[in-house]
Design a protein around this motif. Structure first.
Motif, mmCIF file in Angstrom:
data_model
loop_
_atom_site.group_PDB
_atom_site.id
_atom_site.type_symbol
_atom_site.label_atom_id
_atom_site.label_comp_id
_atom_site.label_asym_id
_atom_site.label_seq_id
_atom_site.Cartn_x
_atom_site.Cartn_y
_atom_site.Cartn_z
ATOM 1 N N ASP A 108 21.530 32.010 -39.214
ATOM 2 C CA ASP A 108 22.828 31.337 -39.261
ATOM 3 C C ASP A 108 23.678 31.964 -40.356
ATOM 4 O O ASP A 108 23.170 32.524 -41.328
ATOM 5 C CB ASP A 108 22.671 29.844 -39.565
ATOM 6 C CG ASP A 108 22.099 29.058 -38.396
ATOM 7 O OD1 ASP A 108 21.953 29.635 -37.299
ATOM 8 O OD2 ASP A 108 21.788 27.870 -38.603
ATOM 9 N N ARG A 109 24.983 31.851 -40.201
ATOM 10 C CA ARG A 109 25.926 32.361 -41.194
ATOM 11 C C ARG A 109 26.358 31.209 -42.072
ATOM 12 O O ARG A 109 26.610 30.101 -41.581
ATOM 13 C CB ARG A 109 27.127 32.958 -40.459
ATOM 14 C CG ARG A 109 28.145 33.607 -41.349
ATOM 15 C CD ARG A 109 29.159 34.386 -40.481
ATOM 16 N NE ARG A 109 30.220 34.843 -41.313
ATOM 17 C CZ ARG A 109 31.472 34.405 -41.257
ATOM 18 N NH1 ARG A 109 31.813 33.518 -40.365
ATOM 19 N NH2 ARG A 109 32.382 34.870 -42.072
ATOM 20 N N SER A 159 30.609 35.053 -47.551
ATOM 21 C CA SER A 159 29.806 34.713 -46.388
ATOM 22 C C SER A 159 28.518 35.520 -46.435
ATOM 23 O O SER A 159 28.464 36.604 -47.023
ATOM 24 C CB SER A 159 30.573 34.988 -45.093
ATOM 25 O OG SER A 159 30.758 36.372 -44.921
ATOM 26 N N GLN A 162 27.466 28.275 -39.849
ATOM 27 C CA GLN A 162 27.806 28.636 -38.478
ATOM 28 C C GLN A 162 26.523 29.092 -37.801
ATOM 29 O O GLN A 162 25.905 30.068 -38.242
ATOM 30 C CB GLN A 162 28.847 29.747 -38.438
ATOM 31 C CG GLN A 162 30.175 29.323 -39.010
ATOM 32 C CD GLN A 162 31.180 30.461 -39.017
ATOM 33 O OE1 GLN A 162 30.848 31.582 -39.339
ATOM 34 N NE2 GLN A 162 32.406 30.149 -38.667
ATOM 35 N N GLU A 203 26.942 32.286 -31.241
ATOM 36 C CA GLU A 203 28.376 32.059 -31.379
ATOM 37 C C GLU A 203 28.808 30.881 -30.524
ATOM 38 O O GLU A 203 28.535 30.831 -29.332
ATOM 39 C CB GLU A 203 29.163 33.302 -30.967
ATOM 40 C CG GLU A 203 30.633 33.176 -31.237
ATOM 41 C CD GLU A 203 31.384 34.453 -30.913
ATOM 42 O OE1 GLU A 203 32.610 34.383 -30.819
ATOM 43 O OE2 GLU A 203 30.747 35.495 -30.752
ATOM 44 N N GLN A 234 27.049 24.552 -31.287
ATOM 45 C CA GLN A 234 27.205 23.545 -32.328
ATOM 46 C C GLN A 234 26.429 22.303 -31.940
ATOM 47 O O GLN A 234 26.376 21.940 -30.775
ATOM 48 C CB GLN A 234 28.683 23.146 -32.502
ATOM 49 C CG GLN A 234 29.553 24.253 -33.006
ATOM 50 C CD GLN A 234 29.198 24.622 -34.430
ATOM 51 O OE1 GLN A 234 29.041 23.755 -35.272
ATOM 52 N NE2 GLN A 234 29.039 25.878 -34.695
ATOM 53 N N PRO A 242 33.177 25.409 -31.711
ATOM 54 C CA PRO A 242 32.920 26.443 -32.717
ATOM 55 C C PRO A 242 33.635 26.147 -34.029
ATOM 56 O O PRO A 242 34.754 25.661 -34.036
ATOM 57 C CB PRO A 242 33.446 27.719 -32.065
ATOM 58 C CG PRO A 242 34.363 27.268 -31.002
ATOM 59 C CD PRO A 242 33.909 25.906 -30.571
ATOM 60 N N ARG A 243 32.955 26.423 -35.120
ATOM 61 C CA ARG A 243 33.554 26.265 -36.444
ATOM 62 C C ARG A 243 34.072 27.614 -36.891
ATOM 63 O O ARG A 243 33.476 28.633 -36.631
ATOM 64 C CB ARG A 243 32.520 25.776 -37.454
ATOM 65 C CG ARG A 243 32.001 24.405 -37.171
ATOM 66 C CD ARG A 243 31.022 24.016 -38.248
ATOM 67 N NE ARG A 243 30.403 22.753 -37.892
ATOM 68 C CZ ARG A 243 29.379 22.250 -38.524
ATOM 69 N NH1 ARG A 243 28.847 22.882 -39.532
ATOM 70 N NH2 ARG A 243 28.880 21.103 -38.158
ATOM 71 N N THR A 244 35.181 27.582 -37.599
ATOM 72 C CA THR A 244 35.706 28.815 -38.168
ATOM 73 C C THR A 244 36.000 28.585 -39.634
ATOM 74 O O THR A 244 36.297 27.471 -40.050
ATOM 75 C CB THR A 244 37.010 29.258 -37.463
ATOM 76 O OG1 THR A 244 37.971 28.219 -37.609
ATOM 77 C CG2 THR A 244 36.782 29.551 -35.994
#
Length: 167
Positions: A7-8, A22, A59, A63, A66, A72-74
């Motif tokens: 995960d990021r 990040s 994140q 891609e 969730q 999607p989260r940004t």
């Protein structure tokens, strides 16, 4: 907050003007995905143990995947500037605080401004920096109140329900 290897993680800077960092979670010692995580930072390649706070988000590796279909989260980063102007004369200090650059969605609102005053007792020693601190503190407190008021107005406009921000 929960994460898995791959995960990021995105973390805002703890200092004004600092960079958003990040990295990738390379180790998650708890089976339930709870912190801490070992993260390899993309800007340095360094690996550190991270206990993410409210300034971080995870994140998932896939891609757009969730939990609870949250979408999607940004990560978003913006810089706001506050300008303080101080004028001192005859034992009185006035400070004006102006939010000179805020979020683009507030461009039509114009800058937020506030004023703070400080006055020295005639019997006190003249120490200009104290008047500056008091006047600036008062102006910044009023600017914070104006910003929270603007947020409440924005919540009301977006939801149709009277907004209230708890402080």
């Amino acid at each position: 907050m929960h994460a898995s290897v791959g995960d990021r993680i995105v973390t805002a800077s703890g200092v004004v003007g600092g960079a958003v960092r990040s990295g990738v979670v390379v180790d998650c010692p708890h089976d339930d995905g709870s912190p801490p995580y070992r993260v390899r930072w993309s800007d340095t390649g360094e690996e550190t143990l991270v206990f993410p706070g409210p300034d971080s988000l995870v994140q998932p590796e896939e891609e757009g995947a969730q939990p609870d279909d949250a979408g999607p989260r940004t990560a978003r980063s913006t810089t706001w500037h506050v300008q303080l102007t101080l004028v001192e004369a005859a034992g009185s200090t006035t400070a004006e605080a102006v939010l000179v650059a805020g979020p683009p969605e507030h461009a039509d609102v114009g800058p937020l401004r506030s004023v703070g005053h400080a006055r020295r007792d005639p019997h006190d020693e003249e120490i200009p920096v104290i008047g500056d601190e008091v006047a600036a503190g008062r102006a910044l407190r009023r600017l914070a109140d104006a910003m929270l008021g603007q947020a409440e107005d924005d919540i009301t406009a977006a939801t149709g329900t009277k907004g209230h921000v708890h402080t």
